[in-house]
Design a protein around this motif. Structure first.
Motif, mmCIF file in Angstrom:
data_model
loop_
_atom_site.group_PDB
_atom_site.id
_atom_site.type_symbol
_atom_site.label_atom_id
_atom_site.label_comp_id
_atom_site.label_asym_id
_atom_site.label_seq_id
_atom_site.Cartn_x
_atom_site.Cartn_y
_atom_site.Cartn_z
ATOM 1 N N ARG A 170 25.101 49.561 59.683
ATOM 2 C CA ARG A 170 24.179 48.751 58.877
ATOM 3 C C ARG A 170 24.918 48.224 57.639
ATOM 4 N NH1 ARG A 170 20.279 51.921 56.507
ATOM 5 N NH2 ARG A 170 21.892 53.527 56.435
ATOM 6 N N PHE A 171 24.358 47.189 57.033
ATOM 7 C CA PHE A 171 24.989 46.663 55.833
ATOM 8 C C PHE A 171 25.021 47.716 54.735
ATOM 9 C CE2 PHE A 171 24.507 44.922 51.569
ATOM 10 C CZ PHE A 171 25.725 44.279 51.454
ATOM 11 N N GLU A 172 23.970 48.521 54.596
ATOM 12 C CA GLU A 172 23.930 49.543 53.558
ATOM 13 C C GLU A 172 25.085 50.525 53.696
ATOM 14 O OE1 GLU A 172 22.213 49.852 50.820
ATOM 15 O OE2 GLU A 172 21.267 47.922 51.238
ATOM 16 N N ASP A 173 25.539 50.752 54.930
ATOM 17 C CA ASP A 173 26.702 51.618 55.125
ATOM 18 C C ASP A 173 27.947 50.972 54.521
ATOM 19 O OD1 ASP A 173 25.096 53.373 56.623
ATOM 20 O OD2 ASP A 173 25.449 52.222 58.448
ATOM 21 N N LEU A 174 28.101 49.672 54.746
ATOM 22 C CA LEU A 174 29.233 48.935 54.169
ATOM 23 C C LEU A 174 29.178 48.945 52.645
ATOM 24 C CD1 LEU A 174 29.539 45.649 56.261
ATOM 25 C CD2 LEU A 174 31.286 47.396 56.003
ATOM 26 N N ARG A 175 27.990 48.746 52.112
ATOM 27 C CA ARG A 175 27.822 48.578 50.666
ATOM 28 C C ARG A 175 28.223 49.825 49.884
ATOM 29 N NH1 ARG A 175 27.841 47.592 46.210
ATOM 30 N NH2 ARG A 175 26.637 46.099 44.953
ATOM 31 N N ALA A 176 28.305 50.955 50.572
ATOM 32 C CA ALA A 176 28.668 52.202 49.903
ATOM 33 C C ALA A 176 30.155 52.293 49.587
ATOM 34 C CB ALA A 176 28.252 53.395 50.771
ATOM 35 N N TYR A 177 30.950 51.336 50.103
ATOM 36 C CA TYR A 177 32.404 51.379 49.905
ATOM 37 C C TYR A 177 32.867 50.151 49.125
ATOM 38 C CZ TYR A 177 32.397 55.211 53.212
ATOM 39 O OH TYR A 177 32.168 56.419 53.820
ATOM 40 N N PRO A 178 33.963 50.291 48.370
ATOM 41 C CA PRO A 178 34.453 49.148 47.569
ATOM 42 C C PRO A 178 34.917 47.994 48.453
ATOM 43 C CG PRO A 178 36.021 50.969 47.512
ATOM 44 C CD PRO A 178 34.789 51.499 48.173
ATOM 45 N N LEU A 179 34.710 46.778 47.972
ATOM 46 C CA LEU A 179 35.081 45.570 48.702
ATOM 47 C C LEU A 179 36.293 44.930 48.034
ATOM 48 C CD1 LEU A 179 34.021 43.636 51.010
ATOM 49 C CD2 LEU A 179 33.028 42.269 49.165
ATOM 50 N N VAL A 180 37.272 44.495 48.851
ATOM 51 C CA VAL A 180 38.419 43.738 48.348
ATOM 52 C C VAL A 180 38.487 42.433 49.139
ATOM 53 C CG1 VAL A 180 39.682 45.815 47.670
ATOM 54 C CG2 VAL A 180 40.107 44.813 49.912
ATOM 55 N N CYS A 181 38.845 41.354 48.446
ATOM 56 C CA CYS A 181 38.827 40.051 49.112
ATOM 57 C C CYS A 181 39.512 39.016 48.233
ATOM 58 C CB CYS A 181 37.385 39.608 49.399
ATOM 59 S SG CYS A 181 36.370 39.512 47.914
ATOM 60 N N THR A 182 39.693 37.828 48.787
ATOM 61 C CA THR A 182 40.089 36.679 47.990
ATOM 62 C C THR A 182 38.819 36.121 47.345
ATOM 63 O OG1 THR A 182 39.830 35.173 49.870
ATOM 64 C CG2 THR A 182 42.007 36.153 49.552
ATOM 65 N N GLN A 183 38.932 34.968 46.709
ATOM 66 C CA GLN A 183 37.750 34.363 46.102
ATOM 67 C C GLN A 183 36.703 34.073 47.172
ATOM 68 O OE1 GLN A 183 38.540 30.737 44.018
ATOM 69 N NE2 GLN A 183 36.410 30.325 43.577
ATOM 70 N N VAL A 184 35.473 34.483 46.926
ATOM 71 C CA VAL A 184 34.378 34.259 47.875
ATOM 72 C C VAL A 184 33.675 32.961 47.509
ATOM 73 C CG1 VAL A 184 32.216 35.163 48.799
ATOM 74 C CG2 VAL A 184 34.086 36.730 48.224
ATOM 75 N N SER A 185 33.570 32.060 48.469
ATOM 76 C CA SER A 185 32.926 30.770 48.202
ATOM 77 C C SER A 185 31.428 30.953 48.011
ATOM 78 C CB SER A 185 33.180 29.815 49.365
ATOM 79 O OG SER A 185 32.477 30.237 50.522
ATOM 80 N N ASP A 186 30.812 29.968 47.382
ATOM 81 C CA ASP A 186 29.356 30.006 47.186
ATOM 82 C C ASP A 186 28.634 30.014 48.535
ATOM 83 O OD1 ASP A 186 29.743 29.964 44.471
ATOM 84 O OD2 ASP A 186 29.436 27.801 44.264
ATOM 85 N N ASP A 187 29.167 29.280 49.517
ATOM 86 C CA ASP A 187 28.539 29.250 50.841
ATOM 87 C C ASP A 187 28.551 30.633 51.476
ATOM 88 O OD1 ASP A 187 28.013 26.581 50.663
ATOM 89 O OD2 ASP A 187 29.771 25.936 51.810
ATOM 90 N N ALA A 188 29.693 31.332 51.375
ATOM 91 C CA ALA A 188 29.793 32.676 51.950
ATOM 92 C C ALA A 188 28.851 33.641 51.240
ATOM 93 C CB ALA A 188 31.233 33.178 51.864
ATOM 94 N N ALA A 189 28.764 33.528 49.903
ATOM 95 C CA ALA A 189 27.861 34.396 49.150
ATOM 96 C C ALA A 189 26.408 34.174 49.574
ATOM 97 C CB ALA A 189 28.028 34.152 47.653
ATOM 98 N N ARG A 190 26.019 32.893 49.741
ATOM 99 C CA ARG A 190 24.650 32.597 50.174
ATOM 100 C C ARG A 190 24.375 33.163 51.559
ATOM 101 N NH1 ARG A 190 25.412 27.650 47.343
ATOM 102 N NH2 ARG A 190 26.312 26.693 49.199
ATOM 103 N N THR A 191 25.360 33.051 52.462
ATOM 104 C CA THR A 191 25.184 33.571 53.821
ATOM 105 C C THR A 191 24.982 35.080 53.801
ATOM 106 O OG1 THR A 191 26.545 31.792 54.750
ATOM 107 C CG2 THR A 191 26.251 33.772 56.096
#
Length: 308
Positions: free
Chosen positions: A184-205
């Motif tokens: 589930r997404f909540e499982d993912l959210r429990a861990y730190p995220l690393v990434c390049t710059q996230v576009s506004d479109d990706a954030a909205r999705t």
């Protein structure tokens, strides 16, 4: 009038100095002065106001400069096109490439050229999108492979938008989430995220799929344009990488990394573009590079992209 006179006039307009312009065009100052005078005689009006050591364009000079610059540039492109076509698929290609496309394209492209086109020399240029576009305009780069969303809406660039690639979440193989049969997404959210710059479109999705807690800004623990560094961090920690999955193809193939598949699917995509300067002749060698980038994206979509 002739092309040489126009070339001399552009140099004078750019430098505002007969002495400096003569150095630029590699003629004596007297020869440059005669060339400008002949051009003025033919046009019937002065192009430059000579006031002491100052040389300012007249109203006619300002109009002539824009057209003369265009003619001189077009003539240079004609010479360049003839030289490139005579040389075939050979020579040096300077290619700007951001970190995200570099993680996907750089190693396979270098391997392909070394194996199949050893007469083509490749120089990869890095930097922010604004710097790479400036290098392209200054003709320091022949082309760019860049994130499509980073392109400004301008008229002097010509771009080929490549097919969209799947983005997703990647972790180390021994990550606590890697063995979950249903994620589930909540499982993912429990861990730190690393990434390049996230576009506004990706954030909205992400927010549409998983709710407000999926907004990436408060979730991101580390951000970098160096995708290789992000993947090495993920391999050594419990952080989760968000980005183009094909960028991690080597580590996924070797078994060091694992793709996480949350339910529902995020359905994220990333898109790159091959960018050139509009009106500039494209060499056969650059066409080889463009064709390979196209084929690499097709292979990535088909799941057949080889590790570098």
């Amino acid at each position: 009038m002739n092309l040489q006179q126009l070339h001399h006039f552009v140099a004078l307009a750019d430098t505002r100095s007969f002495s400096r312009a003569s150095e630029v065009v590699h003629v004596t100052q007297s020869a440059l002065s005669r060339s400008i005078q002949m051009l003025e005689q033919e046009l019937g009006m002065p192009l430059v106001d000579r006031i002491g050591k100052s040389n300012e364009l007249t109203p006619l000079g300002t109009q002539v400069l824009a057209r003369a610059r265009h003619i001189v540039q077009e003539a240079a492109e004609l010479r360049r096109a003839a030289t490139l076509m005579a040389g075939g698929a050979a020579g040096t290609i300077a290619l700007g490439m951001g970190s995200a496309p570099g993680a996907l394209f750089a190693a396979p492209l270098m391997t392909h050229l070394l194996r199949s086109h050893p007469q083509v020399q490749l120089r990869l240029l890095g930097g922010a999108p604004e710097l790479q576009i400036a290098q392209l305009r200054a003709r320091q780069a022949d082309g760019l492979v860049i994130t499509y969303r980073a392109l400004p809406p301008v008229d002097d660039l010509q771009f080929e938008v490549l097919p969209a690639l799947r983005s997703g979440f990647v972790c180390r193989t021994r990550h606590p989430l890697a063995q979950r049969p249903r994620l589930r997404f909540e499982d993912l959210r429990a861990y730190p995220l690393v990434c390049t710059q996230v576009s506004d479109d990706a954030a909205r999705t992400l927010i549409e799929r998983y709710g407000e807690r999926a907004h990436p800004q408060p979730w991101i623990q580390a951000a970098s344009e160096d995708v290789g560094a992000l993947l090495r961090t993920v391999a050594a920690t419990d952080a989760v990488f968000l980005g183009v999955v094909a960028a991690a193809r080597a580590q996924l193939a070797e078994g060091g990394l694992h793709e996480l598949m949350p339910t529902p699917d995020a359905k994220l995509q990333a898109q790159f573009a091959f960018v050139t300067l509009k009106g500039r002749a494209e060499s056969p060698a650059l066409q080889v590079v463009r064709d390979f980038c196209r084929s690499l994206v097709r292979d990535a979509l088909a799941g057949q992209i080889p590790p570098p």
